[in-house]
Scaffold this active site. Structure first.
Site, PDB file in Angstrom:
ATOM      1  N   ARG B 267      20.499  10.212  17.401  1.00 13.67           N
ATOM      2  CA  ARG B 267      20.308  11.058  16.210  1.00 13.67           C
ATOM      3  C   ARG B 267      21.658  11.207  15.535  1.00 13.67           C
ATOM      4  NH1 ARG B 267      22.507  15.995  18.082  1.00 13.67           N
ATOM      5  NH2 ARG B 267      21.852  16.490  20.197  1.00 13.67           N
ATOM      6  N   HIS B 271      21.593  18.677  16.642  1.00 17.86           N
ATOM      7  CA  HIS B 271      20.379  18.911  17.431  1.00 17.86           C
ATOM      8  C   HIS B 271      19.337  19.638  16.582  1.00 17.86           C
ATOM      9  CE1 HIS B 271      17.696  20.498  20.462  1.00 17.86           C
ATOM     10  NE2 HIS B 271      18.076  21.722  20.183  1.00 17.86           N
ATOM     11  N   TYR B 281      30.829  17.722  20.950  1.00 21.43           N
ATOM     12  CA  TYR B 281      30.494  16.924  22.131  1.00 21.43           C
ATOM     13  C   TYR B 281      30.364  15.424  21.862  1.00 21.43           C
ATOM     14  CZ  TYR B 281      25.792  17.910  20.261  1.00 21.43           C
ATOM     15  OH  TYR B 281      24.699  18.055  19.448  1.00 21.43           O
TER      16      TYR B 281
END
Lengths: 325, 368
Positions: B267, B271, B281
């Protein structure tokens, strides 16, 4: 009419609905060829076939949630959780999914599903078999929670539950399964969900009970009678929703009430019933509404059941407290 | 240490893991690397699949922007997963049942859910979940894993009704760690139910990398635990995703049981739009590596080579998508506000006493 135990009445209710409606499916762990660990589904697979009455893998979340899936193909699942203490494995399936299904679909998808499960103390079961967890279910919007106390009600309530397009949790007290027989009509009949029943009329104090505590309350009422106290015993039969009309009517007559449950004081439904009643009948009360419950510990080790479970003596004591307040 | 002779469990594991090689038809350059497995799609169908992927990429961009403006609510970005989401849905038929996760709104739209309702779902309005008759799907599932056990039940229902259809569900890489993930594939296996289970492995469960979920080399090999076929597919390759889903559907409809499909994808966005910051991250190098694998890029090249696609066509689709979004948002704006009495009406068929009493109270309030 024939004399039947509660478990026989339950089997008869399932057989009746399996016959009446081809969409009814009965499944769970060992409910098929074995006929259930308590013989609740005895003979059903033989009569209706493996497509209608079948076993599942040993996984409560999977088997309960499979029921949700089957409703989408217009089936009407009657699911057994072997012991209600195993509910926690299926808590999302029951409270997070099944209870919310109609609501989250904006009323476009019904949930005609029944979950049957044995529970209740006094028969020396191992850990996590006897716990009274109806309070968790009663606190979950979207469910209806039924707890019969006798064979006649059990059959009528279960047929009603299976015909309902709302999800019903149907809890069967293990101690009541075979403890007594009662006349049960052969034909189809239903008992309305959400309606309590006056089991014994009285004028001095109302004892509100459900499950195995109904018999204890009746025994208590008989003992109280000898002491000149007339107790009215009401069997809730459905613990969510509670039939407050019947309770209010009784308390307006007796002016005193005791709510009796087998669950711990912090669990069950007695606190909610007492709170609702205090809002509804405060001006009729001669004494505070009191509760008979188990202590707030984990369900006891087998050998401690007798000293832990509430019984008729606890009910007599509370009824006298309220009467002499 | 394993004994010298006899069973070598380490070797057995390695041999099992070797069986789950990545399946691909189109490489990053849009070249066909597996001619024998080319799915049976007409030129028009290939173009339609591209059209859907482009339209959905625009929908994602617009949804992120509308979410930032406060005109949408909950939104889980989908850019990068077009092949995984849309090519799998493209292999389905109208009678198939979709049980989506929270990121799987695009599959619902292409199965027939009006975009206006998808937006109402995002905003939190019950009318978003009142699916039209004939759209066989549940609304996006928030509890990760729940869709897997439910799908086993739907698939069993389809089988009992003797329908030539399947139930398909989606989760992410993180979701494959849930108990319900295992129970779902195992129940479908035990009943040989016509189910397709898709793990969209986009490498991250919020900030947790896929390797922290399990030491298993692939997620597809989890199928071995329940004795069903598992496929590890390039999730940025629309033709490969279509092919494995179509094959799984054919097997299921033929009564041969469920399949587990792992699509390896990525993606590009966060999120969700609820404050997730992927730069905490992920590195930009990683992002750009995966951008080279973009399903739109390789499928565009493939179609341009065949003279089936060009810039004009793409622009036309993008304009159409923007128009569709504008119209749907306007319709969503025009939807009546929810009332408490409506919420109460949606709870039960037979309203219990407590709700009846509360209903009267709210009806009185709402009439003022």
């Amino acid at each position: 009419m024939a004399e039947k135990t509660m478990i026989q009445a339950i089997t008869e209710a399932m057989a009746t609905e399996l016959k009446n409606d081809e969409n009814v499916l009965v499944f769970g762990e060992d409910v098929g060829v074995n006929g259930g660990v308590f013989r609740a589904t005895e003979g059903l697979q033989k009569e209706f076939g493996e497509a209608r009455v079948f076993d599942t893998p040993l996984a409560e979340s999977g088997l309960v949630s499979m029921g949700l899936g089957l409703t989408l193909e217009d089936y009407r699942p009657v699911i057994e959780i072997q012991f209600f203490g195993f509910l926690f494995e299926a808590m999302d399936g029951v409270a997070g999914q099944i209870a919310r299904h109609r609501f989250r679909s904006g009323n476009s998808k019904p949930m005609p599903l029944v979950i049957r499960a044995p529970f209740g103390g006094g028969v020396h079961t191992p850990e996590m078999h006897a716990d009274s967890l109806e309070g968790l279910m009663a606190q979950t919007p979207g469910l209806k929670v039924v707890i019969p106390s006798n064979p006649e009600d059990a059959k009528g309530l279960l047929i009603e539950a299976i015909r309902s397009n709302d999800p019903v949790i149907f809890l069967e007290h293990m101690k009541l399964y075979r403890s007594f027989r009662e006349e049960v009509p052969e034909e189809d009949y239903t008992v309305e969900i959400g309606k309590a029943k006056v089991k014994r009329e009285g004028t001095d104090v109302t004892l509100i009970a459900y499950g195995a505590m109904v018999q204890e309350s009746i025994k208590a009422a008989e003992a109280l009678e000898e002491d000149g106290i007339s107790a009215e015993v009401i069997d809730l039969r459905t613990v969510s929703p509670v039939d407050y009309d019947t309770l209010v009517e009784s308390i307006e007559k007796t002016n005193r009430a005791v709510v009796v449950q087998e669950a711990q004081r912090q669990a069950g439904i007695a606190a909610n019933v007492a709170a609702e009643l205090s809002e509804r009948v405060i001006l009729s009360l001669e004494a505070p509404i009191k509760r008979v419950t188990a202590p707030d510990t984990v369900y006891p080790f087998t050998q401690a059941e007798e000293i832990w479970l509430p019984n008729k003596d606890d009910i007599i004591e509370k009824a006298k407290e309220v009467y002499n307040f | 240490m394993a004994p010298k002779k006899g069973f070598d469990p380490v070797k057995a594991l390695e041999e099992i893991e070797k069986k789950f090689e990545m399946y691909q038809i189109l490489n990053e350059k849009g070249e066909v690397v597996n001619e024998d497995d080319m799915p049976d799609l007409s030129d028009d169908e290939l173009v339609e699949l591209m059209r859907r992927m482009v339209w959905t990429r625009v929908l994602d961009q617009r949804s992120i922007s509308l979410s930032r403006q406060g005109r949408l609510g909950f939104y889980a970005p989908t850019a990068g997963q077009e092949a995984s989401q849309l090519a799998s849905q493209y292999a389905l038929e109208k009678e198939d049942y979709i049980v989506p996760g929270y990121r799987d709104v695009p599959q619902l739209i292409w199965q027939g859910l009006p975009l206006t309702q998808a937006f109402l779902f995002s905003r939190g309005h019950f009318k978003g979940n009142q699916f039209p008759e004939g759209v066989n799907a549940l609304s996006p599932q928030i509890i990760i894993g729940a869709s897997f056990v439910q799908t086993a039940g739907i698939a069993l229902g389809i089988k009992k009704r003797d329908k030539k259809a399947v139930a398909i569900t989606y989760t992410g890489d993180g979701g494959s760690s849930q108990g319900d993930f295992y129970e779902g594939i195992n129940f479908a296996s035990a009943y040989l139910a016509p189910a397709i289970f898709v793990i969209q492995n986009n490498q991250y469960a919020i900030s947790t990398p896929r390797d922290l979920q399990t030491n298993a080399k692939t997620l597809a090999q989890k199928a071995v635990a329940v004795g069903i076929p598992g496929v590890y597919v390039d999730g940025m390759d629309p033709l490969a995703v279509y092919k494995v889903t179509k094959d799984a559907r054919d097997r299921a409809v033929a009564g041969e049981g469920p399949t587990l499909i792992e699509t390896l994808c990525y993606r590009y966005g966060a999120h969700t739009m609820a404050g997730d910051d992927p730069t905490r991250y992920r590195t930009s190098d990683e992002d750009s590596d995966w951008e080279k694998k973009d399903p739109l890029v390789r499928f565009r090249k493939f179609l341009e080579e065949k003279d089936l696609w060009n810039e004009d066509k793409e622009n036309e689709v993008m304009e159409q998508a923007k128009e569709d979004v504008k119209k749907a948002i306007k319709e969503a704006d025009g939807t009546d506000k929810q009332t408490v009495t409506q919420l109460m009406e949606n709870m039960y068929e037979d309203m219990p006493q407590n709700l009846q009493e509360q209903y009267e109270v709210y009806k009185e309030k709402e009439s003022k």
